[in-house]
Design a protein around this motif. Structure first.
Motif, PDB file in Angstrom:
ATOM      1  N   ARG A  92       4.879  -1.297   7.777  1.00 24.90           N
ATOM      2  CA  ARG A  92       4.233  -0.010   7.476  1.00 24.90           C
ATOM      3  C   ARG A  92       3.383  -0.080   6.220  1.00 24.90           C
ATOM      4  O   ARG A  92       2.348   0.577   6.121  1.00 24.90           O
ATOM      5  N   ASN A  93       3.808  -0.896   5.238  1.00 28.77           N
ATOM      6  CA  ASN A  93       3.088  -1.050   3.978  1.00 28.77           C
ATOM      7  C   ASN A  93       2.888  -2.534   3.699  1.00 28.77           C
ATOM      8  O   ASN A  93       3.866  -3.271   3.540  1.00 28.77           O
ATOM      9  N   LEU A  94       1.643  -2.969   3.640  1.00 30.58           N
ATOM     10  CA  LEU A  94       1.341  -4.380   3.412  1.00 30.58           C
ATOM     11  C   LEU A  94       0.445  -4.530   2.196  1.00 30.58           C
ATOM     12  O   LEU A  94      -0.539  -3.793   2.032  1.00 30.58           O
ATOM     13  N   LEU A  95       0.795  -5.486   1.343  1.00 27.94           N
ATOM     14  CA  LEU A  95      -0.067  -5.879   0.237  1.00 27.94           C
ATOM     15  C   LEU A  95      -0.473  -7.330   0.463  1.00 27.94           C
ATOM     16  O   LEU A  95       0.348  -8.242   0.376  1.00 27.94           O
ATOM     17  N   LEU A  96      -1.743  -7.539   0.801  1.00 28.01           N
ATOM     18  CA  LEU A  96      -2.274  -8.874   1.051  1.00 28.01           C
ATOM     19  C   LEU A  96      -3.027  -9.350  -0.189  1.00 28.01           C
ATOM     20  O   LEU A  96      -3.688  -8.560  -0.867  1.00 28.01           O
ATOM     21  N   THR A  97      -2.928 -10.636  -0.460  1.00 29.13           N
ATOM     22  CA  THR A  97      -3.594 -11.189  -1.638  1.00 29.13           C
ATOM     23  C   THR A  97      -4.456 -12.385  -1.254  1.00 29.13           C
ATOM     24  O   THR A  97      -4.164 -13.110  -0.298  1.00 29.13           O
ATOM     25  N   LYS A  98      -5.523 -12.555  -2.019  1.00 30.49           N
ATOM     26  CA  LYS A  98      -6.390 -13.713  -1.842  1.00 30.49           C
ATOM     27  C   LYS A  98      -6.888 -14.154  -3.206  1.00 30.49           C
ATOM     28  O   LYS A  98      -7.546 -13.381  -3.909  1.00 30.49           O
ATOM     29  N   ILE A  99      -6.530 -15.372  -3.583  1.00 31.55           N
ATOM     30  CA  ILE A  99      -6.997 -15.962  -4.843  1.00 31.55           C
ATOM     31  C   ILE A  99      -7.766 -17.222  -4.484  1.00 31.55           C
ATOM     32  O   ILE A  99      -7.186 -18.238  -4.074  1.00 31.55           O
ATOM     33  N   ASN A 100      -9.098 -17.131  -4.621  1.00 31.67           N
ATOM     34  CA  ASN A 100      -9.942 -18.223  -4.152  1.00 31.67           C
ATOM     35  C   ASN A 100     -11.277 -18.178  -4.904  1.00 31.67           C
ATOM     36  O   ASN A 100     -11.832 -17.103  -5.107  1.00 31.67           O
ATOM     37  N   PRO A 101     -11.803 -19.345  -5.297  1.00 32.08           N
ATOM     38  CA  PRO A 101     -13.091 -19.371  -6.010  1.00 32.08           C
ATOM     39  C   PRO A 101     -14.241 -18.741  -5.226  1.00 32.08           C
ATOM     40  O   PRO A 101     -15.266 -18.358  -5.815  1.00 32.08           O
ATOM     41  N   SER A 102     -14.088 -18.628  -3.901  1.00 33.79           N
ATOM     42  CA  SER A 102     -15.147 -18.025  -3.095  1.00 33.79           C
ATOM     43  C   SER A 102     -15.280 -16.522  -3.344  1.00 33.79           C
ATOM     44  O   SER A 102     -16.300 -15.921  -3.003  1.00 33.79           O
ATOM     45  N   VAL A 103     -14.249 -15.936  -3.938  1.00 35.00           N
ATOM     46  CA  VAL A 103     -14.296 -14.503  -4.274  1.00 35.00           C
ATOM     47  C   VAL A 103     -15.119 -14.348  -5.552  1.00 35.00           C
ATOM     48  O   VAL A 103     -14.792 -14.924  -6.583  1.00 35.00           O
ATOM     49  N   LYS A 104     -16.172 -13.572  -5.503  1.00 36.51           N
ATOM     50  CA  LYS A 104     -17.076 -13.454  -6.646  1.00 36.51           C
ATOM     51  C   LYS A 104     -16.456 -12.673  -7.803  1.00 36.51           C
ATOM     52  O   LYS A 104     -16.595 -13.047  -8.972  1.00 36.51           O
ATOM     53  N   GLU A 105     -15.773 -11.573  -7.480  1.00 29.43           N
ATOM     54  CA  GLU A 105     -15.151 -10.757  -8.518  1.00 29.43           C
ATOM     55  C   GLU A 105     -13.950 -10.033  -7.939  1.00 29.43           C
ATOM     56  O   GLU A 105     -13.879  -9.809  -6.724  1.00 29.43           O
ATOM     57  N   PRO A 106     -12.978  -9.658  -8.783  1.00 27.52           N
ATOM     58  CA  PRO A 106     -11.781  -8.978  -8.279  1.00 27.52           C
ATOM     59  C   PRO A 106     -12.138  -7.665  -7.577  1.00 27.52           C
ATOM     60  O   PRO A 106     -13.031  -6.935  -8.006  1.00 27.52           O
ATOM     61  N   LYS A 107     -11.431  -7.387  -6.491  1.00 28.82           N
ATOM     62  CA  LYS A 107     -11.674  -6.137  -5.773  1.00 28.82           C
ATOM     63  C   LYS A 107     -10.456  -5.756  -4.942  1.00 28.82           C
ATOM     64  O   LYS A 107      -9.581  -6.574  -4.659  1.00 28.82           O
ATOM     65  N   ILE A 108     -10.437  -4.490  -4.580  1.00 29.38           N
ATOM     66  CA  ILE A 108      -9.389  -3.927  -3.729  1.00 29.38           C
ATOM     67  C   ILE A 108     -10.032  -3.339  -2.488  1.00 29.38           C
ATOM     68  O   ILE A 108     -11.054  -2.649  -2.571  1.00 29.38           O
ATOM     69  N   THR A 109      -9.437  -3.610  -1.340  1.00 33.04           N
ATOM     70  CA  THR A 109      -9.874  -2.964  -0.100  1.00 33.04           C
ATOM     71  C   THR A 109      -8.657  -2.321   0.566  1.00 33.04           C
ATOM     72  O   THR A 109      -7.532  -2.812   0.432  1.00 33.04           O
ATOM     73  N   ILE A 110      -8.917  -1.242   1.265  1.00 35.30           N
ATOM     74  CA  ILE A 110      -7.845  -0.508   1.941  1.00 35.30           C
ATOM     75  C   ILE A 110      -8.178  -0.399   3.423  1.00 35.30           C
ATOM     76  O   ILE A 110      -9.299  -0.032   3.798  1.00 35.30           O
ATOM     77  N   GLN A 111      -7.200  -0.725   4.263  1.00 39.44           N
ATOM     78  CA  GLN A 111      -7.346  -0.599   5.713  1.00 39.44           C
ATOM     79  C   GLN A 111      -6.141   0.145   6.273  1.00 39.44           C
ATOM     80  O   GLN A 111      -5.049   0.106   5.698  1.00 39.44           O
ATOM     81  N   ARG A 112      -6.331   0.766   7.410  1.00 41.37           N
ATOM     82  CA  ARG A 112      -5.240   1.476   8.066  1.00 41.37           C
ATOM     83  C   ARG A 112      -5.153   1.084   9.533  1.00 41.37           C
ATOM     84  O   ARG A 112      -6.160   0.882  10.191  1.00 41.37           O
ATOM     85  N   ASN A 113      -3.909   0.978   9.999  1.00 39.73           N
ATOM     86  CA  ASN A 113      -3.626   0.801  11.425  1.00 39.73           C
ATOM     87  C   ASN A 113      -4.352  -0.399  12.020  1.00 39.73           C
ATOM     88  O   ASN A 113      -4.994  -0.302  13.072  1.00 39.73           O
ATOM     89  N   VAL A 114      -4.235  -1.543  11.341  1.00 36.86           N
ATOM     90  CA  VAL A 114      -4.864  -2.768  11.841  1.00 36.86           C
ATOM     91  C   VAL A 114      -3.998  -3.419  12.908  1.00 36.86           C
ATOM     92  O   VAL A 114      -4.481  -3.759  13.998  1.00 36.86           O
TER      93      VAL A 114
END
Length: 360
Positions: A92-114
């Motif tokens: 019901r509640n998921l926190l996904l993480t991605k730490i990778n040099p391909s990411v230009k700057e820190p950010k948060i995205t929100i999705q529902r009912n995937v």
């Protein structure tokens, strides 16, 4: 302490066998799994055991304010990416993480009912572990608020569903007192006077209570912590007796009461959150109240939820009554909206200022 959370994986797997309540019956979408207040954090084991993991845990598992015993905001289950299979994707509640040099700057995205519904997924990305840790330290409370508010919204949606809603209570409040409130079946009105209502659900082990009272709005000072606390104690002394003669409910003043001003459905509102006790007895527990302006009737309506559950966890019980009081609506809100707009334009100085400070 984090390491023992791996044991919670077993709890989550068992919880996966129980479908959470969802109002949508889309046959192509699975029902979400997991217990209320449970969150799955997907992050590599080495990162979880480092500073980034410590920061995540610090925010997600921080103690809930104003409970008599310490309970975490969320129950954290850690899953490394390689173990994040289908059974966990329905959480019901998921926190996904991605730490990778391909990411230009820190950010948060929100999705529902995937992968299931109802479900919320918050993804946090950063180019390296340090920037991730710094970013999460800055946004951690916002992230927690996203999940906690989502849990409340799920409860509110469920209580509004005709399968669970106590129509008799809602219709009675609307007809006799000019506001609606969604409480689930099983709650009963135990007291109903011209300016005070008490709605209860009791078992041998717990009591969940919602009270409502209203009084004339006279000045901006109404929406201050001291005024609302004093009003609360005067109403409780008169209407909520304790188990013996001369005993009554009151606010525990030795513990600071949280105060926050905001708008609810467009109406100026103030929230109190703290502990209650019984004068002359040893009973006590947590409470949360909202006092909202009803401009068309020139009144302040206060709704409060409180719980008595000795030796029991109270976080979810409190979140349930909080969802009930936040469901309050006025049947003629359009008229209130018009008055509120006039107040914001400065054409009505009788309404309280919108920019009242938020304090603890």
């Amino acid at each position: 302490m984090k390491k023992i959370l791996f044991q919670l994986t077993v709890t989550f797997v068992l919880g996966a066998m129980l479908s959470s309540c969802g109002g949508d019956s889309n046959p192509t979408m699975k029902n979400s799994t997991g217990k209320p207040g449970e969150i799955v954090v997907v992050i590599p084991k080495a990162t979880w055991e480092g500073e980034a993991g410590d920061t995540i845990f610090h925010f997600l598992a921080q103690p809930v304010a104003d409970l008599p015993q310490e309970e975490p905001m969320l129950n954290v289950v850690h899953i490394p990416p390689q173990a994040f299979g289908e059974i966990f994707k329905t959480g019901r509640n998921l926190l996904l993480t991605k730490i990778n040099p391909s990411v230009k700057e820190p950010k948060i995205t929100i999705q529902r009912n995937v992968w299931a519904k109802p479900q919320i997924i918050v993804s946090v990305q950063a180019p390296n572990e340090k920037s991730f840790t710094d970013f999460f330290a800055k946004k951690g409370n916002d992230i927690v608020s996203i999940f906690v508010k989502e849990e409340r919204n799920r409860l509110m949606k469920m209580y509004a569903d005709r399968k669970f809603k106590n129509d008799a209570v809602a219709e009675r409040m609307a007809k006799e007192h000019h506001f609606t409130l969604n409480v689930p079946k099983g709650f009963v009105v135990s007291v109903d006077t011209t300016n005070f209502v008490w709605i209860r659900y009791e078992t041998p082990n717990i009591s969940q209570d919602v009270i409502a009272y209203w009084y004339p709005y006279t000045s901006d000072s109404t929406f201050t912590r001291n005024y609302l606390l004093n009003k609360r104690d005067s109403v409780l002394k008169k209407n909520v007796p304790g188990p013996d003669p001369g005993t009554y409910m009151m606010t525990e003043r030795q513990i600071p009461t949280l105060f926050r001003a905001f708008k609810l459905n467009g109406n100026y509102t103030a929230m109190l959150r703290g502990l209650w006790k019984v004068h002359g007895d040893f009973m006590g527990g947590p409470f949360v109240s909202i006092s909202t302006l009803d401009p068309i009737r020139g009144r302040v309506l206060t709704l409060e939820g409180f719980v008595y559950a000795p030796k029991k966890d109270k976080r979810e019980l409190m979140r349930q009554v909080e969802a009930m009081i936040y469901s309050v609506r006025f049947p003629d809100q359009k008229k209130n909206d018009k008055i509120n707009r006039m107040a914001e334009m400065g054409n009505d100085t009788s309404a309280p200022p919108v920019d009242s400070v938020e304090t603890k």
